[in-house]
Write a protein that holds these residues in place. Structure first.
Motif, PDB file in Angstrom:
ATOM      1  N   GLU A 282     -28.269 -88.072  52.451  1.00  0.00           N
ATOM      2  CA  GLU A 282     -27.946 -86.921  51.626  1.00  0.00           C
ATOM      3  C   GLU A 282     -29.068 -85.881  51.575  1.00  0.00           C
ATOM      4  O   GLU A 282     -28.801 -84.682  51.628  1.00  0.00           O
ATOM      5  CB  GLU A 282     -27.648 -87.460  50.216  1.00  0.00           C
TER       6      GLU A 282
ATOM      7  N   SER B 171     -22.011 -93.527  42.134  1.00  0.00           N
ATOM      8  CA  SER B 171     -21.411 -94.246  41.008  1.00  0.00           C
ATOM      9  C   SER B 171     -20.576 -95.428  41.502  1.00  0.00           C
ATOM     10  O   SER B 171     -20.551 -96.495  40.875  1.00  0.00           O
ATOM     11  CB  SER B 171     -20.558 -93.289  40.172  1.00  0.00           C
TER      12      SER B 171
ATOM     13  N   THR C  41     -15.796 -85.480  38.097  1.00  0.00           N
ATOM     14  CA  THR C  41     -15.405 -85.697  39.493  1.00  0.00           C
ATOM     15  C   THR C  41     -13.877 -85.705  39.648  1.00  0.00           C
ATOM     16  O   THR C  41     -13.190 -86.550  39.050  1.00  0.00           O
ATOM     17  CB  THR C  41     -16.031 -87.005  40.008  1.00  0.00           C
TER      18      THR C  41
ATOM     19  N   VAL D  28     -29.241 -83.018  42.984  1.00  0.00           N
ATOM     20  CA  VAL D  28     -27.933 -83.423  43.515  1.00  0.00           C
ATOM     21  C   VAL D  28     -27.917 -84.935  43.801  1.00  0.00           C
ATOM     22  O   VAL D  28     -26.939 -85.622  43.519  1.00  0.00           O
ATOM     23  CB  VAL D  28     -27.583 -82.598  44.784  1.00  0.00           C
TER      24      VAL D  28
ATOM     25  N   SER E  24     -28.308 -88.529  43.036  1.00  0.00           N
ATOM     26  CA  SER E  24     -28.312 -89.260  41.770  1.00  0.00           C
ATOM     27  C   SER E  24     -29.292 -90.428  41.829  1.00  0.00           C
ATOM     28  O   SER E  24     -29.281 -91.206  42.780  1.00  0.00           O
ATOM     29  CB  SER E  24     -26.892 -89.754  41.504  1.00  0.00           C
TER      30      SER E  24
ATOM     31  N   THR F 271     -18.951 -92.284  36.086  1.00  0.00           N
ATOM     32  CA  THR F 271     -19.137 -90.924  36.578  1.00  0.00           C
ATOM     33  C   THR F 271     -20.271 -90.246  35.830  1.00  0.00           C
ATOM     34  O   THR F 271     -20.183 -90.040  34.609  1.00  0.00           O
ATOM     35  CB  THR F 271     -17.834 -90.096  36.509  1.00  0.00           C
ATOM     36  N   GLN F 272     -21.335 -89.960  36.528  1.00  0.00           N
ATOM     37  CA  GLN F 272     -22.476 -89.293  35.913  1.00  0.00           C
ATOM     38  C   GLN F 272     -22.023 -88.009  35.225  1.00  0.00           C
ATOM     39  O   GLN F 272     -22.296 -87.790  34.055  1.00  0.00           O
ATOM     40  CB  GLN F 272     -23.520 -88.981  36.998  1.00  0.00           C
ATOM     41  N   SER F 273     -21.326 -87.167  35.967  1.00  0.00           N
ATOM     42  CA  SER F 273     -20.954 -85.839  35.465  1.00  0.00           C
ATOM     43  C   SER F 273     -19.752 -85.863  34.532  1.00  0.00           C
ATOM     44  O   SER F 273     -19.591 -84.981  33.704  1.00  0.00           O
ATOM     45  CB  SER F 273     -20.625 -84.934  36.651  1.00  0.00           C
TER      46      SER F 273
HETATM   47  O1  M6R Z   1     -20.651 -87.377  38.727  1.00  0.00           O
HETATM   48  P1  M6R Z   1     -20.197 -88.573  39.516  1.00  0.00           P
HETATM   49  O2  M6R Z   1     -21.012 -89.791  39.201  1.00  0.00           O
HETATM   50  O3  M6R Z   1     -18.732 -88.846  39.350  1.00  0.00           O
HETATM   51  O4  M6R Z   1     -20.452 -88.193  41.014  1.00  0.00           O
HETATM   52  C1  M6R Z   1     -20.047 -89.019  42.046  1.00  0.00           C
HETATM   53  C2  M6R Z   1     -20.667 -88.621  43.364  1.00  0.00           C
HETATM   54  O5  M6R Z   1     -20.264 -87.331  43.732  1.00  0.00           O
HETATM   55  C3  M6R Z   1     -22.189 -88.669  43.320  1.00  0.00           C
HETATM   56  O6  M6R Z   1     -22.650 -89.918  42.908  1.00  0.00           O
HETATM   57  C4  M6R Z   1     -22.788 -88.346  44.690  1.00  0.00           C
HETATM   58  O7  M6R Z   1     -22.468 -89.360  45.604  1.00  0.00           O
HETATM   59  C5  M6R Z   1     -24.304 -88.163  44.565  1.00  0.00           C
HETATM   60  N1  M6R Z   1     -24.672 -86.852  45.024  1.00  0.00           N
HETATM   61  C6  M6R Z   1     -25.091 -89.186  45.322  1.00  0.00           C
HETATM   62  O8  M6R Z   1     -26.456 -89.010  45.180  1.00  0.00           O
END
Ligand code: M6R
Length: 359
Positions: free
Chosen positions: A243, A58, A107, A153, A155, A102-104
């Protein structure tokens, strides 16, 4: 459900063209103009500087977004890694506005910054894929990525969705600020071109499988290099490879290599050059020649407009500010096939969880 796909990651890579179309459908009207909450736009317009805060992939999407906000909306924009910002807050401008990517939406590092921002009573926006997530509830405004659940996992579609939505938001802000460049930027047409270009890339899976087998499967290390937006993408594609395939990969500003790191180049070290920006294409090509002269095996990812005969992967031409949406896809597929051909669990790499809820 991953259907006939062996891993969610490949399914999610494949879904990207549709995610681009979905974002255009949700956030653009028939005329191609952004439809964004007016209070949010007013708050953005009142800001003298944007602070984009995020982690991992992100954060890499934020690096691209900053260029879009600066170019289309003429607003100075800083991008920060959340775990750093949280305990080392830089001196802020008078009227900051915070954007959390933030995808999730869960974080912990990013949440820590949001809690500080709320204490200081600054306005904020969370751009997330998960409705009702913690960061979406705690920020002043939320925009959803509409990418559908991201299970792997690593992204992929959330990254491209974050960039596309920032492009839409940057155009909206630019128009609200009467910036002529924003009116001229046809984001609807660009997203349609990007969707088609992504489709053409994901239809070439075999090419990436072969390339991964030939150049990445047996190497202990590799470099992705580029300048400007190509540098931003090189950071992201290097992270993808590390990763899930456990190959040591470094994303590097191509001009910076000669200031030390070039010492690591040996015979057959793979160096992947990303070239989508006209003003630096020649320079990155020279940097590739420098490593090639020291034995590196070079692979190029280049837009049509800048391509030469012996380039490895040619991308369709789109607006230069939108190229990360295409140049990242070969990197995603190379990482996927390297991991797959190593027999690893692509979706669940060791030591990692989908959302990182500890600091
Ligand atoms: O959910 P988020 O976007 O906040 O997560 C941030 C990182 O933990 C996430 O992008 C991580 O770097 C990925 N596993 C990368 O592929």
């Amino acid at each position: 459900d991953k259907g006939t796909y062996p891993f969610y990651m490949l399914k999610e890579i494949d879904e990207q063209p549709n995610v681009m179309r979905k974002l255009a459908q949700v956030y653009l009207n028939d005329a191609g103009d952004p439809v964004i909450n007016t209070d949010l736009l007013a708050a953005l317009k009142a800001a003298d500087r944007l602070y984009v805060v995020a982690a991992g992939t992100s954060y890499h999407a934020g690096l691209v977004g900053a260029k879009l906000f600066e170019s289309l909306a003429s607003v100075p924009t800083e991008v920060h890694v959340s775990s750093e910002f949280a305990y080392n807050q830089p001196l802020l401008s008078e009227k900051p506005f915070f954007i959390f990517l933030t995808q999730s939406g869960e974080t912990a590092d990013s949440r820590e910054v949001l809690l500080n921002v709320n204490e200081q009573k600054f306005p904020s926006l969370t751009i997330t894929n998960v409705p009702n997530s913690t960061l979406s509830r705690e920020a002043t405004y939320t925009l959803l990525l509409h990418a559908g659940p991201e299970i792997a996992v690593a992204s992929t579609k959330a990254y491209t969705a974050q960039i596309a939505l920032q492009a839409i938001l940057a155009k909206a802000l630019g128009q609200a600020k009467q910036q002529s460049g924003a009116n001229a930027f046809d984001v609807k047409q660009q997203l349609a071109l990007v969707a088609n270009g992504m489709q053409a890339l994901v239809d070439e899976k075999d090419t990436f499988d072969q390339l991964a087998k030939a150049d990445l499967l047996h190497t202990p290390n590799t470099f992705y290099i580029g300048r400007g937006l190509d540098y931003a993408v090189s950071l992201e594609t290097a992270l993808k490879l590390k990763e899930i395939s456990y190959v040591q990969a470094e994303g590097f500003a191509s001009g910076e290599l000669k200031h030390g790191t070039i010492a690591l180049i040996e015979k057959d070290t793979p160096v992947i050059g990303i070239i989508t920006q006209a003003n630096t294409a020649g320079l990155t090509r020279s940097n590739l020649q420098e490593v090639s002269a020291r034995g590196a095996k070079t692979i190029t990812i280049v837009t049509d407009a800048l391509a030469k005969n012996d380039d490895t992967i040619v991308l369709p031409t789109v607006d230069e500010r939108m190229t990360p949406l295409l140049s990242v896809v070969p990197g995603q597929l190379l990482a996927y096939y390297t991991s797959l051909n190593k027999g690893l669990d692509v979706d669940k790499p060791r030591n990692l969880a989908k959302s990182v809820t500890v600091e």
